[in-house]
Design a protein around this motif. Structure first.
Motif, PDB file in Angstrom:
ATOM      1  N   ALA A   1       0.829  -1.211   0.000  1.00 60.35           N
ATOM      2  CA  ALA A   1       0.000   0.000   0.000  1.00 60.35           C
ATOM      3  C   ALA A   1       0.861   1.257   0.000  1.00 60.35           C
ATOM      4  CB  ALA A   1      -0.937  -0.005   1.208  1.00 60.35           C
ATOM      5  N   ALA A   2       1.981   1.217   0.730  1.00 52.54           N
ATOM      6  CA  ALA A   2       2.872   2.381   0.797  1.00 52.54           C
ATOM      7  C   ALA A   2       3.637   2.573  -0.507  1.00 52.54           C
ATOM      8  CB  ALA A   2       3.845   2.225   1.964  1.00 52.54           C
ATOM      9  N   ALA A   3       3.951   1.489  -1.190  1.00 51.32           N
ATOM     10  CA  ALA A   3       4.666   1.591  -2.465  1.00 51.32           C
ATOM     11  C   ALA A   3       3.754   2.127  -3.561  1.00 51.32           C
ATOM     12  CB  ALA A   3       5.223   0.222  -2.864  1.00 51.32           C
ATOM     13  N   ASP A   4       2.460   1.799  -3.474  1.00 49.84           N
ATOM     14  CA  ASP A   4       1.499   2.204  -4.503  1.00 49.84           C
ATOM     15  C   ASP A   4       0.870   3.567  -4.251  1.00 49.84           C
ATOM     16  OD1 ASP A   4       1.959  -0.203  -5.753  1.00 49.84           O
ATOM     17  OD2 ASP A   4       0.200  -1.193  -4.888  1.00 49.84           O
ATOM     18  N   GLY A   5       0.984   4.087  -3.025  1.00 47.48           N
ATOM     19  CA  GLY A   5       0.341   5.358  -2.680  1.00 47.48           C
ATOM     20  C   GLY A   5       0.798   5.818  -1.316  1.00 47.48           C
ATOM     21  N   HIS A   6      -0.148   6.313  -0.530  1.00 49.56           N
ATOM     22  CA  HIS A   6       0.162   6.798   0.819  1.00 49.56           C
ATOM     23  C   HIS A   6      -0.549   5.903   1.824  1.00 49.56           C
ATOM     24  CE1 HIS A   6      -0.449  10.105   4.090  1.00 49.56           C
ATOM     25  NE2 HIS A   6       0.528   9.273   4.404  1.00 49.56           N
ATOM     26  N   ALA A   7       0.233   5.202   2.642  1.00 47.59           N
ATOM     27  CA  ALA A   7      -0.318   4.341   3.688  1.00 47.59           C
ATOM     28  C   ALA A   7      -0.034   4.964   5.046  1.00 47.59           C
ATOM     29  CB  ALA A   7       0.284   2.942   3.615  1.00 47.59           C
ATOM     30  N   ALA A   8      -0.988   4.827   5.952  1.00 49.76           N
ATOM     31  CA  ALA A   8      -0.822   5.305   7.325  1.00 49.76           C
ATOM     32  C   ALA A   8      -0.745   4.098   8.246  1.00 49.76           C
ATOM     33  CB  ALA A   8      -1.995   6.192   7.724  1.00 49.76           C
ATOM     34  N   PHE A   9       0.217   4.130   9.163  1.00 49.79           N
ATOM     35  CA  PHE A   9       0.328   3.092  10.188  1.00 49.79           C
ATOM     36  C   PHE A   9       0.077   3.756  11.529  1.00 49.79           C
ATOM     37  CE2 PHE A   9       2.547   0.545  13.327  1.00 49.79           C
ATOM     38  CZ  PHE A   9       2.028  -0.705  13.050  1.00 49.79           C
ATOM     39  N   LEU A  10      -0.937   3.286  12.244  1.00 46.83           N
ATOM     40  CA  LEU A  10      -1.424   3.937  13.459  1.00 46.83           C
ATOM     41  C   LEU A  10      -1.151   3.094  14.698  1.00 46.83           C
ATOM     42  CD1 LEU A  10      -4.977   4.685  12.006  1.00 46.83           C
ATOM     43  CD2 LEU A  10      -2.965   6.176  11.889  1.00 46.83           C
ATOM     44  N   ALA A  11      -0.815   3.777  15.782  1.00 46.31           N
ATOM     45  CA  ALA A  11      -0.675   3.117  17.078  1.00 46.31           C
ATOM     46  C   ALA A  11      -1.016   4.132  18.159  1.00 46.31           C
ATOM     47  CB  ALA A  11       0.739   2.587  17.282  1.00 46.31           C
ATOM     48  N   ALA A  12      -1.525   3.640  19.279  1.00 45.36           N
ATOM     49  CA  ALA A  12      -1.799   4.517  20.418  1.00 45.36           C
ATOM     50  C   ALA A  12      -0.487   5.111  20.912  1.00 45.36           C
ATOM     51  CB  ALA A  12      -2.484   3.731  21.527  1.00 45.36           C
ATOM     52  N   GLY A  13      -0.572   6.283  21.508  1.00 47.05           N
ATOM     53  CA  GLY A  13       0.636   6.954  21.981  1.00 47.05           C
ATOM     54  C   GLY A  13       1.433   7.467  20.808  1.00 47.05           C
ATOM     55  N   ASP A  14       2.706   7.108  20.762  1.00 45.25           N
ATOM     56  CA  ASP A  14       3.605   7.482  19.675  1.00 45.25           C
ATOM     57  C   ASP A  14       4.110   6.197  19.041  1.00 45.25           C
ATOM     58  OD1 ASP A  14       5.693  10.100  19.012  1.00 45.25           O
ATOM     59  OD2 ASP A  14       6.340   8.096  18.452  1.00 45.25           O
ATOM     60  N   THR A  15       4.096   6.119  17.738  1.00 38.50           N
ATOM     61  CA  THR A  15       4.427   4.863  17.059  1.00 38.50           C
ATOM     62  C   THR A  15       5.866   4.411  17.267  1.00 38.50           C
ATOM     63  OG1 THR A  15       4.944   6.062  15.024  1.00 38.50           O
ATOM     64  CG2 THR A  15       2.705   5.174  15.242  1.00 38.50           C
ATOM     65  N   MET A  16       6.742   5.289  17.726  1.00 37.54           N
ATOM     66  CA  MET A  16       8.147   4.914  17.882  1.00 37.54           C
ATOM     67  C   MET A  16       8.585   4.788  19.340  1.00 37.54           C
ATOM     68  SD  MET A  16       9.386   4.433  14.901  1.00 37.54           S
ATOM     69  CE  MET A  16       8.300   4.401  13.488  1.00 37.54           C
ATOM     70  N   ILE A  17       7.674   4.952  20.282  1.00 41.20           N
ATOM     71  CA  ILE A  17       8.019   4.876  21.700  1.00 41.20           C
ATOM     72  C   ILE A  17       7.500   3.561  22.282  1.00 41.20           C
ATOM     73  CG2 ILE A  17       7.752   5.963  23.976  1.00 41.20           C
ATOM     74  CD1 ILE A  17       9.386   7.647  22.016  1.00 41.20           C
ATOM     75  N   SER A  18       8.399   2.804  22.900  1.00 40.72           N
ATOM     76  CA  SER A  18       8.058   1.530  23.550  1.00 40.72           C
ATOM     77  C   SER A  18       7.391   0.552  22.584  1.00 40.72           C
ATOM     78  CB  SER A  18       7.162   1.767  24.773  1.00 40.72           C
ATOM     79  OG  SER A  18       7.827   2.582  25.700  1.00 40.72           O
ATOM     80  N   THR A  19       7.874   0.533  21.358  1.00 38.92           N
ATOM     81  CA  THR A  19       7.361  -0.393  20.348  1.00 38.92           C
ATOM     82  C   THR A  19       8.535  -0.938  19.546  1.00 38.92           C
ATOM     83  OG1 THR A  19       7.159   1.199  18.530  1.00 38.92           O
ATOM     84  CG2 THR A  19       5.298   1.068  20.063  1.00 38.92           C
ATOM     85  N   THR A  20       8.235  -1.856  18.656  1.00 39.02           N
ATOM     86  CA  THR A  20       9.254  -2.370  17.732  1.00 39.02           C
ATOM     87  C   THR A  20       9.054  -1.795  16.332  1.00 39.02           C
ATOM     88  OG1 THR A  20       7.865  -4.275  17.198  1.00 39.02           O
ATOM     89  CG2 THR A  20       9.452  -4.547  18.999  1.00 39.02           C
ATOM     90  N   HIS A  21       8.283  -0.734  16.209  1.00 41.47           N
ATOM     91  CA  HIS A  21       7.922  -0.237  14.885  1.00 41.47           C
ATOM     92  C   HIS A  21       9.070   0.424  14.139  1.00 41.47           C
ATOM     93  CE1 HIS A  21       4.165  -1.553  16.202  1.00 41.47           C
ATOM     94  NE2 HIS A  21       3.753  -0.457  16.793  1.00 41.47           N
ATOM     95  N   VAL A  22      10.164   0.727  14.833  1.00 44.66           N
ATOM     96  CA  VAL A  22      11.329   1.248  14.119  1.00 44.66           C
ATOM     97  C   VAL A  22      11.808   0.204  13.108  1.00 44.66           C
ATOM     98  CG1 VAL A  22      13.083   0.497  15.791  1.00 44.66           C
ATOM     99  CG2 VAL A  22      13.505   2.497  14.355  1.00 44.66           C
TER     100      VAL A  22
END
Length: 201
Positions: free
Chosen positions: A72-93
């Motif tokens: 989806a991100a390669a073909d257009g604009h994709a949003a990835f959502l998470a509560a709080g901040d997506t880069m804090i206390s997660t593995t999303h990096v």
């Protein structure tokens, strides 16, 4: 383009204006509820307010099988959502780095975090917090992991506060509560003073 958007702490209106604009311009949206939850809302209310369908992914769907997110991100604009901040206390990096490896542009739109809320709601200075730790459900680790106790004791030796995140089991709607955490930590730590911040936001 893959936009990582933090949703803030409580409900569908906790997102920043910049996050709302980015989500509104997305062609596809994905969310995860396994690292944290917005206790004041649900996916349907998020979709209604922001006018976009949101696909909720489990841990495996984000960490092991993120192909549809990247497509989806390669073909257009994709949003990835998470509560709080997506880069804090997660593995999303890791998800962000993997997107970069595929030549996909990314950006991070930060949200309010439990860490900042805990400091402001308790009046404890953010400069006086040491390393944070997560207390998992004891049945998943055979009790309280030694690393949790070591982190708290190390911070205490340095006269620092410890932010202890309490585990959630998003798939089964289970949340480790403050009173259970106090019971689990009381004996090994000698009944230290603790403050619980619940449903901040």
């Amino acid at each position: 383009m893959l936009s990582f958007i933090g949703l803030g702490l409580y409900d569908e209106r906790s997102i920043t204006l910049r996050g709302r604009d980015a989500l509104g311009s997305a062609d596809a949206a994905f969310a995860e509820w396994y690292t944290s939850r917005l206790s004041g809302t649900n996916i349907e209310r998020l979709e209604a307010l922001h006018g976009i369908e949101i696909e909720v992914r489990d841990r495996a769907g984000v960490e092991q099988y993120p192909g549809s997110i990247f497509d989806a991100a390669a073909d257009g604009h994709a949003a990835f959502l998470a509560a709080g901040d997506t880069m804090i206390s997660t593995t999303h990096v890791d998800l962000r780095l993997r997107a970069h490896d595929r030549g996909i542009d990314t950006r991070v739109i930060h949200g309010t975090t439990a860490q900042t809320a805990a400091s402001s709601l308790t009046g404890l200075q953010n400069y006086r917090f040491g390393k944070a730790t997560t207390l998992p459900f004891p049945e998943t680790h055979g009790g309280v992991p030694g690393s949790v106790i070591e982190t708290i004791e190390s911070n205490r030796e340095s006269d620092l506060h410890t932010l202890v995140y309490l585990d959630i089991d998003g798939e089964n709607e289970r949340f480790l509560t403050g009173d259970r955490a106090a019971d689990l930590l009381g004996d090994p730590l000698g009944d230290p003073l603790g403050v619980v911040v619940a449903q901040a936001g």
